[in-house]
Design a protein around this motif. Structure first.
Motif, short mmCIF file in Angstrom:
data_model
loop_
_atom_site.label_atom_id
_atom_site.label_comp_id
_atom_site.label_asym_id
_atom_site.label_seq_id
_atom_site.Cartn_x
_atom_site.Cartn_y
_atom_site.Cartn_z
N GLY A 86 -37.78 -136.31 -18.70
CA GLY A 86 -39.06 -135.78 -19.13
C GLY A 86 -40.25 -136.26 -18.33
N SER A 87 -40.02 -136.95 -17.23
CA SER A 87 -41.13 -137.50 -16.45
C SER A 87 -41.79 -136.47 -15.54
CB SER A 87 -40.65 -138.69 -15.61
OG SER A 87 -39.63 -138.29 -14.70
N GLY A 88 -41.14 -135.33 -15.33
CA GLY A 88 -41.74 -134.28 -14.50
C GLY A 88 -41.09 -134.12 -13.14
N LYS A 89 -39.91 -134.69 -12.93
CA LYS A 89 -39.24 -134.61 -11.64
C LYS A 89 -38.99 -133.15 -11.24
CE LYS A 89 -35.64 -136.91 -13.00
NZ LYS A 89 -36.04 -137.12 -14.42
N THR A 90 -38.40 -132.40 -12.16
CA THR A 90 -38.07 -131.01 -11.87
C THR A 90 -39.31 -130.16 -11.69
OG1 THR A 90 -35.94 -131.12 -13.02
CG2 THR A 90 -36.93 -128.94 -12.77
N THR A 91 -40.32 -130.39 -12.53
CA THR A 91 -41.56 -129.63 -12.42
C THR A 91 -42.22 -129.83 -11.07
OG1 THR A 91 -41.93 -129.78 -14.81
CG2 THR A 91 -43.83 -129.25 -13.44
N LEU A 98 -31.42 -130.45 -4.71
CA LEU A 98 -30.34 -130.79 -5.64
C LEU A 98 -30.99 -131.42 -6.87
CD1 LEU A 98 -27.85 -132.43 -3.09
CD2 LEU A 98 -27.83 -130.07 -3.95
N ASP A 99 -31.07 -130.64 -7.91
CA ASP A 99 -31.78 -131.08 -9.11
C ASP A 99 -30.83 -131.75 -10.10
OD1 ASP A 99 -33.91 -131.37 -10.92
OD2 ASP A 99 -33.42 -129.48 -11.89
N ASP A 100 -31.23 -132.91 -10.62
CA ASP A 100 -30.49 -133.63 -11.65
C ASP A 100 -29.17 -134.19 -11.11
OD1 ASP A 100 -30.12 -134.72 -14.16
OD2 ASP A 100 -29.22 -132.92 -15.01
N LEU A 101 -29.28 -135.06 -10.13
CA LEU A 101 -28.13 -135.73 -9.52
C LEU A 101 -27.87 -137.03 -10.28
CD1 LEU A 101 -26.46 -134.84 -7.02
CD2 LEU A 101 -27.75 -136.51 -5.71
N TRP A 102 -26.61 -137.29 -10.60
CA TRP A 102 -26.29 -138.42 -11.49
C TRP A 102 -25.65 -139.61 -10.79
CZ3 TRP A 102 -26.62 -139.07 -16.98
CH2 TRP A 102 -27.35 -138.06 -17.61
N THR A 155 -33.35 -137.43 -9.55
CA THR A 155 -32.37 -138.28 -10.22
C THR A 155 -33.07 -139.27 -11.13
OG1 THR A 155 -30.51 -139.84 -9.89
CG2 THR A 155 -32.33 -139.95 -8.32
N ARG A 156 -32.37 -139.70 -12.16
CA ARG A 156 -32.91 -140.74 -13.04
C ARG A 156 -32.53 -142.12 -12.53
NH1 ARG A 156 -30.81 -138.22 -18.83
NH2 ARG A 156 -31.15 -136.03 -18.28
N ASP A 157 -31.56 -142.18 -11.62
CA ASP A 157 -30.99 -143.45 -11.16
C ASP A 157 -31.56 -143.83 -9.79
OD1 ASP A 157 -29.40 -145.62 -10.44
OD2 ASP A 157 -27.59 -144.76 -11.33
N LYS A 158 -32.27 -144.93 -9.73
CA LYS A 158 -32.85 -145.38 -8.46
C LYS A 158 -31.78 -145.77 -7.45
CE LYS A 158 -37.30 -146.95 -10.28
NZ LYS A 158 -38.24 -148.09 -10.42
N VAL A 184 -34.43 -136.93 3.83
CA VAL A 184 -34.16 -136.77 2.41
C VAL A 184 -35.34 -137.31 1.62
CG1 VAL A 184 -32.67 -137.43 0.49
CG2 VAL A 184 -31.67 -136.96 2.74
N ILE A 185 -35.85 -136.50 0.69
CA ILE A 185 -36.92 -136.94 -0.20
C ILE A 185 -36.36 -136.96 -1.62
CG2 ILE A 185 -39.20 -136.44 -1.15
CD1 ILE A 185 -38.34 -134.89 2.13
N SER A 186 -36.21 -138.15 -2.18
CA SER A 186 -35.70 -138.26 -3.55
C SER A 186 -36.86 -138.47 -4.51
CB SER A 186 -34.70 -139.41 -3.65
OG SER A 186 -35.31 -140.64 -3.30
#
Length: 202
Positions: free
Chosen positions: A73-78, A148-152, A177-180, A65-67
């Protein structure tokens, strides 16, 4: 830097703004519906992509798994988008799937759509059908890449990853994800990758 800005701007222009589930099981297809909300530059973009490429195509033969973590807006999805659509990546995996999750989602609908796309069908699965088992069967003998994009939260991770078999095929899961805490929860072999911001794209 100018080339990177131009490349990302080109992606944003080509990509529709609507959100939805996209699953690709053909090596020739690219993600066609994706919400790219990043308007930031990523420090060492090429080096970071190469690092993730290496994690995808080398390393352990069992599931890894690579998270990718970072603020809005940091560019995760891009970053995930560019990697997912890279030709060398598409050639390496038998099946690729891109899923936008979000804060609120319907697990059954998402898994049903994933199953239909993976099997290239348009079935309406009954509530009594075990879609998790059916999807696991389809993926079992394949080398797959799931995004899996944008996991909360960790509960969502546990629910959505049930169908993914842990077999020694070199399969990989990428999630943003935004949550570490979520990133650490999903860790197997690779450490979470945190994106650093540089500057706004003009």
């Amino acid at each position: 830097m100018k080339l990177i800005k131009k490349d990302i701007s080109h992606l944003l222009e080509k990509t529709p703004k609507n959100r939805g589930l996209v699953v690709v099981n053909s090596q020739e297809k690219r993600v066609e519906s994706k919400s790219l909300t990043s308007h930031k530059m990523i420090v060492g973009f090429k080096e970071e992509r190469n690092w993730i490429f290496n994690k995808l195509t080398n390393g352990p033969t069992d599931l890894d798994v690579i998270s990718i973590t970072g603020m809005l807006g940091s560019g995760k999805t891009t970053l995930a988008y560019k990697i997912y659509n890279d030709k060398s990546v598409s050639r390496h995996f038998d099946i690729r799937a891109w899923c936008i999750v979000g804060q609120e989602y319907d697990e059954k609908k998402l898994l049903d759509k994933m199953f239909n796309q993976v099997t290239s069908s348009d079935l309406k699965l009954n509530d009594n059908v075990d879609v998790v088992d059916k999807l696991r069967t389809q993926l079992y003998k394949k080398r797959y890449l799931i995004v899996l994009d944008d996991l909360w939260d960790t509960t969502t991770w546990d629910e959505l990853t049930r169908p993914f078999p842990h077999v020694e095929k070199g399969s990989r899961i990428i999630f943003t994800t935004r949550d570490k805490k979520v990133a650490l929860h999903g860790k197997r072999h690779s450490d979470p990758f945190n994106i650093r911001l540089h500057s706004d794209i003009p």
